[in-house]
Design an enzyme around this catalytic site. Structure first.
Site, short mmCIF file in Angstrom:
data_model
loop_
_atom_site.label_atom_id
_atom_site.label_comp_id
_atom_site.label_asym_id
_atom_site.label_seq_id
_atom_site.Cartn_x
_atom_site.Cartn_y
_atom_site.Cartn_z
N LYS A 293 -9.90 52.01 -0.25
CA LYS A 293 -10.97 52.67 -1.00
C LYS A 293 -12.25 51.85 -0.93
O LYS A 293 -13.34 52.38 -0.73
CB LYS A 293 -10.52 52.82 -2.46
CG LYS A 293 -11.26 53.88 -3.23
CD LYS A 293 -10.63 55.22 -2.95
CE LYS A 293 -11.23 56.29 -3.81
NZ LYS A 293 -10.50 57.56 -3.69
N TYR B 26 -27.90 28.24 -6.25
CA TYR B 26 -27.01 27.69 -7.29
C TYR B 26 -27.85 26.76 -8.16
O TYR B 26 -28.96 27.11 -8.54
CB TYR B 26 -25.81 27.01 -6.64
CG TYR B 26 -24.66 26.82 -7.59
CD1 TYR B 26 -24.16 27.90 -8.34
CD2 TYR B 26 -24.08 25.58 -7.78
CE1 TYR B 26 -23.12 27.72 -9.24
CE2 TYR B 26 -23.02 25.40 -8.67
CZ TYR B 26 -22.56 26.48 -9.40
OH TYR B 26 -21.54 26.31 -10.29
#
Length: 389
Positions: free
Chosen positions: A91, A36
């Site tokens: 899915k 970060y």
């Protein structure tokens, strides 16, 4: 339906089927400074200077969006975006399990074509591909076409093309098993929705003679003299049915070698009696096939369905994980007909030396499938000149 929170199905789905995990360590101050701030700013600046770097330095190269409007979910119909979420999560789980593709469900609370297109275009920078799912016809045709033209990443409506790829694979192997030539088969496609249209086009791309295919909708055989055709069905009329056959499914099936059911309706046994002997019936409606396999086996040598409790399941999971993995690996900007045919050939090839009448396609759990499809699709993308590099 009744709801039982102790039902094992509901127990499995509690909390959903997908999570997001960090791919990098985050245990120390140095870890944080790299992942970060301040380290991440350097990567942002590099991508701002050269946007193609997003494929190398973010999750984009291995992540797709699974997008639906909830208008045509499984065999359940127009149940809306929230009720569609369990299917989209499923899915995503299949993408990860079979091809190590990360997939994010995006269930849109609109069924307006323009709004869907705008929404997908707006989120596209976050993904390496778009898997459109369970969007009703005819809206799905325009949505896919316009997104394919507008975006520089693969767009794939699985209800159309995933089904079509596996059907072509199955028919290739059925023809080989029955010692038939694909280009000499007379084929009837029952259903002119998303899957029916895509299957018709895929069979023709794979070698079936266009004039030897008859597409049948709820009003009968599609032919050029009909005046009630939508633009998509008009295209089918111009492409298929070289003899101009009219009438219903019984008339279309006279002398046919192959019946592919994609309509969700019922086909009476009397109509099957006119088929040429020793052919194939793929009754793919779920959960109830157009023809029960026991009845179909009286009129065909090879029978397939879309269900896992009968032999020869035509299951999209054989196609879509490897198709996207291959497209992403190759840096493809779109999915071509050549890539889809290559996927079908790869699926057929997995079991080409093991063919039986009850095993013309691999099991969805066969670990050979996704790698074979991945390799074939990536190579086809390079041949077709649709890669970034």
């Amino acid at each position: 339906m009744s709801f039982d929170q102790h039902d094992p199905v509901f127990t499995l789905h509690r909390g959903g089927k997908l999570v997001v995990n960090s791919a990098v360590p985050l245990s120390t101050r140095d870890d944080l400074s790299l992942a970060y701030t301040p380290g991440v700013a350097r990567v942002c600046e590099a991508i701002a200077a050269d946007e193609t770097l997003v494929h190398e330095y973010t999750w984009v190269k291995h992540t797709v969006a699974v997008v639906t409007d909830g208008s045509a979910v499984l065999g359940l119909g127009n149940i809306g975006p929230r009720a569609a979420m369990p299917v989209m999560e499923g899915k995503g789980a299949l993408f990860k399990q079979f091809a190590n593709v990360d997939a994010v469900p995006i269930c849109l609370d609109t069924q307006d074509t323009e709004e869907i297109i705008a929404a997908v275009k707006a989120i596209a920078p976050s993904f390496g591909g778009i898997n459109l799912e369970d969007i009703a016809a005819p809206r799905c045709f325009e949505i896919e076409q316009r997104l394919d033209e507008a975006l520089d990443i693969p767009v794939f409506h699985d209800d159309q093309h995933g089904t079509a790829i596996v059907v072509l694979a199955a028919l290739r192997n059925a023809a080989a098993l029955l010692d038939r030539k694909l280009e000499r088969l007379r084929v009837v496609v029952s259903g002119a929705g998303a899957a029916g249209v895509a299957v018709t086009k895929m069979l023709i791309a794979g070698g079936v003679e266009p004039g030897s295919v008859i597409v049948v909708d709820s009003r009968g055989a599609i032919h050029s003299d009909r005046t009630d055709l939508t633009p998509i069905k008009r295209e089918m009329a111009e492409l298929t049915n070289g003899d101009g056959v009219s009438g219903g499914i019984a008339e279309a099936l006279r002398g046919a070698d192959v019946l592919i059911g994609l309509s969700g309706g019922t086909i009476e046994e009397e109509a099957l009696a006119g088929m040429a002997p020793g052919g194939a019936i793929f009754a793919l409606a779920n959960p109830t096939p157009e023809v029960h396999p026991v009845i179909a086996s009286r009129y065909a040598a090879v029978v397939a369905t879309g269900r896992s409790d009968f032999p020869n399941q035509i299951n999209n999971v054989l196609a879509f994980p490897g198709v996207f993995r291959g497209a992403l690996d190759a840096g493809a900007t779109r999915i071509t007909e050549g890539m889809k045919v290559a996927a079908a050939d790869a699926i057929a090839g997995v079991v080409a030396n093991e063919l039986r009448r009850d095993a013309i396609v691999p099991s969805p759990l066969d670990p050979r499938v996704a790698p074979a499809v991945t390799e074939a699709v990536a190579a086809a993308a390079v041949r077709d000149g649709v890669t970034r590099s």
